[in-house]
Every structure is written in C-alpha cells, then in structure tokens.
Design a protein around this motif. Sequence first.
Motif, mmCIF file in Angstrom:
data_model
loop_
_atom_site.group_PDB
_atom_site.id
_atom_site.type_symbol
_atom_site.label_atom_id
_atom_site.label_comp_id
_atom_site.label_asym_id
_atom_site.label_seq_id
_atom_site.Cartn_x
_atom_site.Cartn_y
_atom_site.Cartn_z
ATOM 1 N N LYS A 150 8.944 6.925 1.373
ATOM 2 C CA LYS A 150 9.417 6.404 0.099
ATOM 3 C C LYS A 150 10.826 5.838 0.302
ATOM 4 N N GLY A 151 11.408 5.349 -0.747
ATOM 5 C CA GLY A 151 12.771 4.849 -0.648
ATOM 6 C C GLY A 151 12.895 3.772 0.405
ATOM 7 N N ILE A 152 14.030 3.763 1.099
ATOM 8 C CA ILE A 152 14.286 2.715 2.087
ATOM 9 C C ILE A 152 13.321 2.801 3.267
ATOM 10 N N PHE A 153 12.765 3.988 3.518
ATOM 11 C CA PHE A 153 11.891 4.150 4.676
ATOM 12 C C PHE A 153 10.450 3.713 4.403
ATOM 13 N N LEU A 154 10.203 3.135 3.243
ATOM 14 C CA LEU A 154 8.935 2.437 3.064
ATOM 15 C C LEU A 154 8.811 1.343 4.134
ATOM 16 N N TYR A 155 9.981 0.833 4.581
ATOM 17 C CA TYR A 155 10.042 -0.193 5.631
ATOM 18 C C TYR A 155 10.411 0.463 6.969
ATOM 19 N N TYR A 156 9.792 1.578 7.240
ATOM 20 C CA TYR A 156 10.131 2.448 8.370
ATOM 21 C C TYR A 156 10.242 1.700 9.695
ATOM 22 N N GLU A 157 9.275 0.855 10.008
ATOM 23 C CA GLU A 157 9.244 0.184 11.308
ATOM 24 C C GLU A 157 10.437 -0.756 11.501
ATOM 25 N N LEU A 158 11.005 -1.235 10.413
ATOM 26 C CA LEU A 158 12.128 -2.157 10.511
ATOM 27 C C LEU A 158 13.477 -1.440 10.467
ATOM 28 N N ILE A 159 13.511 -0.252 9.890
ATOM 29 C CA ILE A 159 14.788 0.429 9.716
ATOM 30 C C ILE A 159 15.068 1.444 10.814
ATOM 31 N N ALA A 160 14.148 2.350 11.070
ATOM 32 C CA ALA A 160 14.444 3.426 12.025
ATOM 33 C C ALA A 160 13.179 3.983 12.667
ATOM 34 N N PRO A 161 12.457 3.177 13.444
ATOM 35 C CA PRO A 161 11.193 3.648 14.014
ATOM 36 C C PRO A 161 11.348 4.763 15.040
ATOM 37 N N TYR B 255 0.832 -1.210 0.000
ATOM 38 C CA TYR B 255 0.000 0.000 0.000
ATOM 39 C C TYR B 255 0.863 1.256 0.000
ATOM 40 N N ARG B 256 1.936 1.238 0.778
ATOM 41 C CA ARG B 256 2.801 2.427 0.859
ATOM 42 C C ARG B 256 3.430 2.781 -0.486
ATOM 43 N N LYS B 257 3.605 1.824 -1.359
ATOM 44 C CA LYS B 257 4.189 2.115 -2.665
ATOM 45 C C LYS B 257 3.288 3.042 -3.483
ATOM 46 N N MET B 258 2.032 3.138 -3.111
ATOM 47 C CA MET B 258 1.094 4.005 -3.832
ATOM 48 C C MET B 258 1.010 5.400 -3.217
ATOM 49 N N LEU B 259 1.633 5.600 -2.055
ATOM 50 C CA LEU B 259 1.525 6.884 -1.363
ATOM 51 C C LEU B 259 2.529 7.891 -1.916
ATOM 52 N N ASN B 260 2.234 9.150 -1.701
ATOM 53 C CA ASN B 260 3.142 10.220 -2.109
ATOM 54 C C ASN B 260 3.639 10.969 -0.875
ATOM 55 N N ILE B 261 4.154 10.225 0.086
ATOM 56 C CA ILE B 261 4.718 10.791 1.308
ATOM 57 C C ILE B 261 6.227 10.573 1.252
ATOM 58 N N PRO B 262 7.032 11.614 1.007
ATOM 59 C CA PRO B 262 8.473 11.420 0.819
ATOM 60 C C PRO B 262 9.148 10.634 1.936
ATOM 61 N N ALA B 263 8.739 10.872 3.183
ATOM 62 C CA ALA B 263 9.390 10.192 4.309
ATOM 63 C C ALA B 263 9.163 8.682 4.288
ATOM 64 N N GLY C 165 15.636 10.124 -3.253
ATOM 65 C CA GLY C 165 15.303 9.280 -4.396
ATOM 66 C C GLY C 165 15.999 7.940 -4.389
ATOM 67 N N GLU C 166 16.606 7.587 -3.264
ATOM 68 C CA GLU C 166 17.324 6.313 -3.165
ATOM 69 C C GLU C 166 16.356 5.147 -2.995
ATOM 70 N N GLY C 167 16.842 3.972 -3.344
ATOM 71 C CA GLY C 167 16.074 2.755 -3.114
ATOM 72 C C GLY C 167 15.090 2.427 -4.219
ATOM 73 N N HIS C 168 14.507 1.247 -4.118
ATOM 74 C CA HIS C 168 13.525 0.734 -5.079
ATOM 75 C C HIS C 168 14.055 0.789 -6.509
ATOM 76 N N THR C 169 15.326 0.410 -6.626
ATOM 77 C CA THR C 169 15.956 0.319 -7.938
ATOM 78 C C THR C 169 15.452 -0.949 -8.644
#
Length: 301
Positions: free
Chosen positions: A62-73, A52-60, A84-88
């Motif tokens: 996007k990228g690696i922080f789409l997985y926010y809870e696992l990376i840096a909650p 679902y988050r892949k469809m959002l337009n919230i910069p924070a 613009g990093e990530g999701h290559t």
Amino acid sequence: MVYRCLECGAEYDIGELLYTCPTCKGLFLLEDKNEARLKARSGDLWRRLFDYRKMLNIPALKGIFLYYELIAPVIPLDRIIYLGEGHTPQVAANEALAAAVGRPFAFKNDGQNPSASFKDRGMAAALSYLNYLVSSRNLGKVLAICASTGDTSASAALYSAYLGDKIASAVLLPHGKVTPQQLAQPLGSGAAVLEIPGVFDDCMKVVEHLSDHYRVALLNSKNSWRIRGQESYAYEIAQWYDYDLRGKAVVVPIGNAGNITAVLQGFLRFHDLGIIETLPRIIGVQSTHANPVFRYYLEPD
C-alpha cells in the motif's frame, strides 16, 4: 541497487550508511543496476499491475510501495513500514480559485499524510531501508537524526518511533526559530529534541558531521532513499489521470530541489517503461525570499 554520485559517477554499496560521495562529496542518487529487467513487462502490464494492487489488502504494497519495483525492490516486504502515507487525493479547485488562475486545476492534498506533510513519503522509504539494514546486518540500535525547522522533524520522529528499540531518534532545531506547535510533534513521538544556537544551516552542519564520522542515519533530503520515496508523487499523479498526461502541467514548490528532482525522475522512469506516453510539463516555484535555485538559472553560462 547502488549509490551513484551525481558529480564523479562513482558507485557505492547500499549496505553502508552513506549520504555524500567519499571521493568528491557530491550527492547520491540510487540506481538500480538491473533496471533493464523492468522493461520485460509492457507498459500496459505495469498499468494493470498497479491498478490491481490498489484492490489488495497487503500493507507492504500500500502507500508508496504500491510501486515497489520502482522504489525499493531490494527491501523485503516484511521490512517495509506503512503508516498510511501516500495516495492522497487530488482535490479540484473551486470555481472562484479556478477563475482567479484562469483555468481548472487541482491540489494534491499531502496534508492528509500521517504527520500532515509530504515528507512522510520519503521517510517511509528511508526508514524501511534502515529497518532492513539494521535487521540484516545486526547493527544494534542506530541513531537516526535530522536538522529541521518543522515538517522533517515531525515525520522523522514519527517513523523512527514505529521501529521501537531499533532506532534512537534525535532532532536538531535552531534555538528560538521554531514554534511550540512544531516542537510538539517530534516530542510527542519520543524524539530527543535539541535546540542549538544559530540557524538551520548550523544544525545541518552538526548532523552532517555526525553522519560522516559515526554510525548515524541522516534523515534530511541528502538521504537518497527519501528521494526514491518522493518519486511516488509522479506515479500517483499519473495513475490518478489513468496514465494520460496529455496537456497536463505539474507545479512543484522548491526548497533545496529534492522534491522536484524526485518528481522529475518519477515521470521519466514511468515514460521510459512505457507506462505513460506523454511527459507533463513541470513548473518549479520558489519564494522570492528564498530562491537560490531560481537565481542559479539566471546566472550566465
């Protein structure tokens, strides 16, 4: 979240700029002391949330922080840096390459990151954390520094520059061992670039001394926030294949083993949360000219 030493198991508060254990000088990994709360959501719910988050337009987010809870909650969304990093993309090999290897395979094209390097994944996490720490602790201007022969300096300088007056950026390079093209990126981002006699290890000793004795942010792979950011490799690969990794192998180049550590940890965490049911095979590859990890595993126990 805490820093946990991989050698002695000691834990330290993330409110300090720490890179190695003050007790034994071992390396840190970040540990979420409340990670058990993540299991309150089913694997299916996590999958639907990330999709679902892949469809959002919230910069924070996007990228690696789409997985926010696992990376840096612990980092507030308004302190997250997204360039613009990530999701290559994962690009399928053409018929000739697939025939040469003997099976179909794909490249994950991390050259499409902002500085043209996978290092942007780790820098996005490390500089987001630094942005949060400097702002919340009123630290004033902090020096962010790295030793590098190329990609790390380009990425560190770019992400530091985005933070403007909060961060002063410096890069140490071995004299005469870096191409003009590699010098151009950190210089173009406004970093102070210093060439010193010797090799990369000599530059690293200077950086480590500064970070051990002064309020200096080290941006090399000893920075455990960088490892967290690079876990996104695993998360993206899993999501690309609709979370079905049966029969998959992931081939990872190894330098000092920071990146493969992140990839392994990422897949293990996804598996632990039930987001994926099968772990892929991980294959690490080193150059014959720089293969300390390979040689380590050849040594008798």
